[in-house]
Write a protein that holds these residues in place. Structure first.
Motif, PDB file in Angstrom:
ATOM      1  N   LEU A  64       0.829  -1.203   0.000  1.00 16.78           N
ATOM      2  CA  LEU A  64       0.000   0.000   0.000  1.00 16.78           C
ATOM      3  C   LEU A  64       0.871   1.263   0.000  1.00 16.78           C
ATOM      4  CD1 LEU A  64      -2.809  -1.054   2.512  1.00 16.78           C
ATOM      5  CD2 LEU A  64      -3.023  -0.755   0.041  1.00 16.78           C
ATOM      6  N   GLN A  65       1.961   1.250   0.807  1.00 19.34           N
ATOM      7  CA  GLN A  65       2.884   2.389   0.828  1.00 19.34           C
ATOM      8  C   GLN A  65       3.507   2.608  -0.543  1.00 19.34           C
ATOM      9  OE1 GLN A  65       5.787   1.777   3.898  1.00 19.34           O
ATOM     10  NE2 GLN A  65       4.407   2.374   5.562  1.00 19.34           N
ATOM     11  N   ASN A  66       3.900   1.520  -1.179  1.00 24.04           N
ATOM     12  CA  ASN A  66       4.491   1.608  -2.514  1.00 24.04           C
ATOM     13  C   ASN A  66       3.485   2.168  -3.507  1.00 24.04           C
ATOM     14  OD1 ASN A  66       6.572   1.079  -4.469  1.00 24.04           O
ATOM     15  ND2 ASN A  66       5.367  -0.655  -5.158  1.00 24.04           N
ATOM     16  N   GLN A  67       2.222   1.712  -3.369  1.00 19.35           N
ATOM     17  CA  GLN A  67       1.160   2.211  -4.256  1.00 19.35           C
ATOM     18  C   GLN A  67       0.945   3.703  -4.033  1.00 19.35           C
ATOM     19  OE1 GLN A  67      -2.401  -0.063  -3.797  1.00 19.35           O
ATOM     20  NE2 GLN A  67      -3.490   0.930  -5.442  1.00 19.35           N
ATOM     21  N   ASN A  68       0.931   4.122  -2.751  1.00 19.98           N
ATOM     22  CA  ASN A  68       0.767   5.544  -2.423  1.00 19.98           C
ATOM     23  C   ASN A  68       1.934   6.368  -2.967  1.00 19.98           C
ATOM     24  OD1 ASN A  68      -1.626   5.047  -1.095  1.00 19.98           O
ATOM     25  ND2 ASN A  68      -0.718   4.989   0.940  1.00 19.98           N
ATOM     26  N   LEU A  69       3.155   5.854  -2.788  1.00 20.49           N
ATOM     27  CA  LEU A  69       4.338   6.567  -3.283  1.00 20.49           C
ATOM     28  C   LEU A  69       4.313   6.681  -4.801  1.00 20.49           C
ATOM     29  CD1 LEU A  69       7.125   5.107  -0.980  1.00 20.49           C
ATOM     30  CD2 LEU A  69       6.302   7.464  -1.016  1.00 20.49           C
ATOM     31  N   THR A  70       3.853   5.616  -5.466  1.00 20.53           N
ATOM     32  CA  THR A  70       3.754   5.648  -6.931  1.00 20.53           C
ATOM     33  C   THR A  70       2.743   6.708  -7.361  1.00 20.53           C
ATOM     34  OG1 THR A  70       4.288   3.295  -7.023  1.00 20.53           O
ATOM     35  CG2 THR A  70       3.283   4.247  -8.984  1.00 20.53           C
ATOM     36  N   THR A  71       1.593   6.746  -6.669  1.00 19.47           N
ATOM     37  CA  THR A  71       0.564   7.758  -6.969  1.00 19.47           C
ATOM     38  C   THR A  71       1.115   9.162  -6.727  1.00 19.47           C
ATOM     39  OG1 THR A  71      -1.151   6.203  -6.286  1.00 19.47           O
ATOM     40  CG2 THR A  71      -1.778   8.507  -6.412  1.00 19.47           C
ATOM     41  N   GLU A  72       1.811   9.328  -5.581  1.00 19.34           N
ATOM     42  CA  GLU A  72       2.394  10.634  -5.249  1.00 19.34           C
ATOM     43  C   GLU A  72       3.444  11.048  -6.284  1.00 19.34           C
ATOM     44  OE1 GLU A  72       4.579  12.658  -1.370  1.00 19.34           O
ATOM     45  OE2 GLU A  72       3.411  10.834  -1.115  1.00 19.34           O
ATOM     46  N   LEU A  73       4.247  10.068  -6.722  1.00 20.92           N
ATOM     47  CA  LEU A  73       5.262  10.344  -7.741  1.00 20.92           C
ATOM     48  C   LEU A  73       4.611  10.792  -9.046  1.00 20.92           C
ATOM     49  CD1 LEU A  73       8.257  10.257  -8.569  1.00 20.92           C
ATOM     50  CD2 LEU A  73       7.924   7.871  -9.194  1.00 20.92           C
ATOM     51  N   ASP A  74       3.512  10.121  -9.420  1.00 22.70           N
ATOM     52  CA  ASP A  74       2.784  10.510 -10.631  1.00 22.70           C
ATOM     53  C   ASP A  74       2.245  11.935 -10.502  1.00 22.70           C
ATOM     54  OD1 ASP A  74       3.287   8.104 -11.834  1.00 22.70           O
ATOM     55  OD2 ASP A  74       1.355   7.197 -11.306  1.00 22.70           O
ATOM     56  N   GLU A  75       1.713  12.267  -9.307  1.00 21.58           N
ATOM     57  CA  GLU A  75       1.196  13.618  -9.075  1.00 21.58           C
ATOM     58  C   GLU A  75       2.312  14.647  -9.178  1.00 21.58           C
ATOM     59  OE1 GLU A  75      -0.737  13.455  -5.275  1.00 21.58           O
ATOM     60  OE2 GLU A  75      -2.426  12.278  -6.030  1.00 21.58           O
ATOM     61  N   VAL A  76       3.469  14.327  -8.588  1.00 18.08           N
ATOM     62  CA  VAL A  76       4.618  15.247  -8.653  1.00 18.08           C
ATOM     63  C   VAL A  76       5.071  15.426 -10.103  1.00 18.08           C
ATOM     64  CG1 VAL A  76       7.061  15.487  -8.032  1.00 18.08           C
ATOM     65  CG2 VAL A  76       5.404  14.835  -6.299  1.00 18.08           C
ATOM     66  N   LYS A  77       5.077  14.316 -10.876  1.00 19.49           N
ATOM     67  CA  LYS A  77       5.465  14.406 -12.295  1.00 19.49           C
ATOM     68  C   LYS A  77       4.491  15.295 -13.054  1.00 19.49           C
ATOM     69  CE  LYS A  77       7.888   9.970 -12.914  1.00 19.49           C
ATOM     70  NZ  LYS A  77       7.808   8.629 -13.490  1.00 19.49           N
ATOM     71  N   ASN A  78       3.177  15.108 -12.794  1.00 15.87           N
ATOM     72  CA  ASN A  78       2.169  15.946 -13.455  1.00 15.87           C
ATOM     73  C   ASN A  78       2.340  17.411 -13.080  1.00 15.87           C
ATOM     74  OD1 ASN A  78       0.972  13.767 -14.746  1.00 15.87           O
ATOM     75  ND2 ASN A  78      -0.546  13.428 -13.151  1.00 15.87           N
ATOM     76  N   GLU A  79       2.573  17.658 -11.782  1.00 13.83           N
ATOM     77  CA  GLU A  79       2.771  19.038 -11.318  1.00 13.83           C
ATOM     78  C   GLU A  79       4.022  19.643 -11.947  1.00 13.83           C
ATOM     79  OE1 GLU A  79       1.522  22.356  -9.358  1.00 13.83           O
ATOM     80  OE2 GLU A  79       0.477  20.439  -9.493  1.00 13.83           O
ATOM     81  N   THR A  80       5.078  18.831 -12.059  1.00 19.00           N
ATOM     82  CA  THR A  80       6.318  19.291 -12.682  1.00 19.00           C
ATOM     83  C   THR A  80       6.075  19.656 -14.142  1.00 19.00           C
ATOM     84  OG1 THR A  80       7.633  17.899 -11.205  1.00 19.00           O
ATOM     85  CG2 THR A  80       8.711  18.659 -13.205  1.00 19.00           C
TER      86      THR A  80
END
Length: 195
Positions: A64-80
């Motif tokens: 679940l943590q890995n899934q959350n981190l992956t989602t957060e990483l995707d959000e950061v990439k989109n924001e970037t």
């Protein structure tokens, strides 16, 4: 002679009883040991099951943590990506503003490229405006200079010699010439020449 025969039969019987007693005692000890080992086995199995459950839960938590981190990483990439687009747009706006400013500067230096503002007169490489103030609105030289600065310009330098304005109420115009010490200087810093 019958006594010895009878005794010979009694000893083996006694020995069998003792042996049986010893076997029963050993059996009891073995049963206790089996019981203890069974109990220990149950405890070890229970502990092992708990550890397996804990590890399974920990594995699920990590997933679940890995899934959350992956989602957060995707959000950061989109924001970037959004920020990069915004930076690109801002750079484009800055370039456009710089281009407009350069065009304005070029049009002031080369008026043939662009006309002067409405109400201003073009001559050589600059634009000029004449302010015919009524007597009650006439200004000192310093006030006239400040009025020009407010219009992103300055008092004229070297344009008056080619032009004259015939207004009966106007006795003269302020130009960008003043005495500095014992010398006449234009406000752009150049010296007054015989021209």
């Amino acid at each position: 002679g019958g006594s010895p025969v009878h005794t010979a039969f009694l000893f083996p019987h006694k020995r069998d009883k003792q042996e049986l007693k010893q076997l029963k005692a050993n059996q009891t000890l073995l049963l206790e040991e089996i019981y203890n080992l069974t109990d220990l086995n149950k405890k070890v199995s229970s502990d092992l099951n708990i550890q397996v459950q804990n590890l399974t839960q920990e594995k699920e938590n990590l997933r679940l943590q890995n899934q959350n981190l992956t989602t957060e990483l995707d959000e950061v990439k989109n924001e970037t990506q959004k920020l990069q687009k915004e930076i690109k747009n801002l750079k484009g706006q800055i370039e456009t503003m710089d281009r407009h400013r350069n065009e304005q500067n070029a049009s002031q230096a080369h008026p043939n490229c662009s006309s002067c503002q409405k109400g201003w007169t073009h001559s050589q490489s600059s634009c000029y405006s004449v302010n015919n103030a009524k007597p009650e609105d006439q200004k000192t030289w310093k006030e006239a200079r400040e009025d020009c600065r407010g219009k992103s310009s300055h008092l004229t330098v070297k344009f008056v010699k080619d032009n004259s304005w015939n207004e009966k109420t106007i006795k003269g115009y302020w130009i960008g010439l003043r005495a500095v010490g014992r010398e006449w200087r234009w406000i752009d810093g150049s010296e007054l020449t015989n021209q």
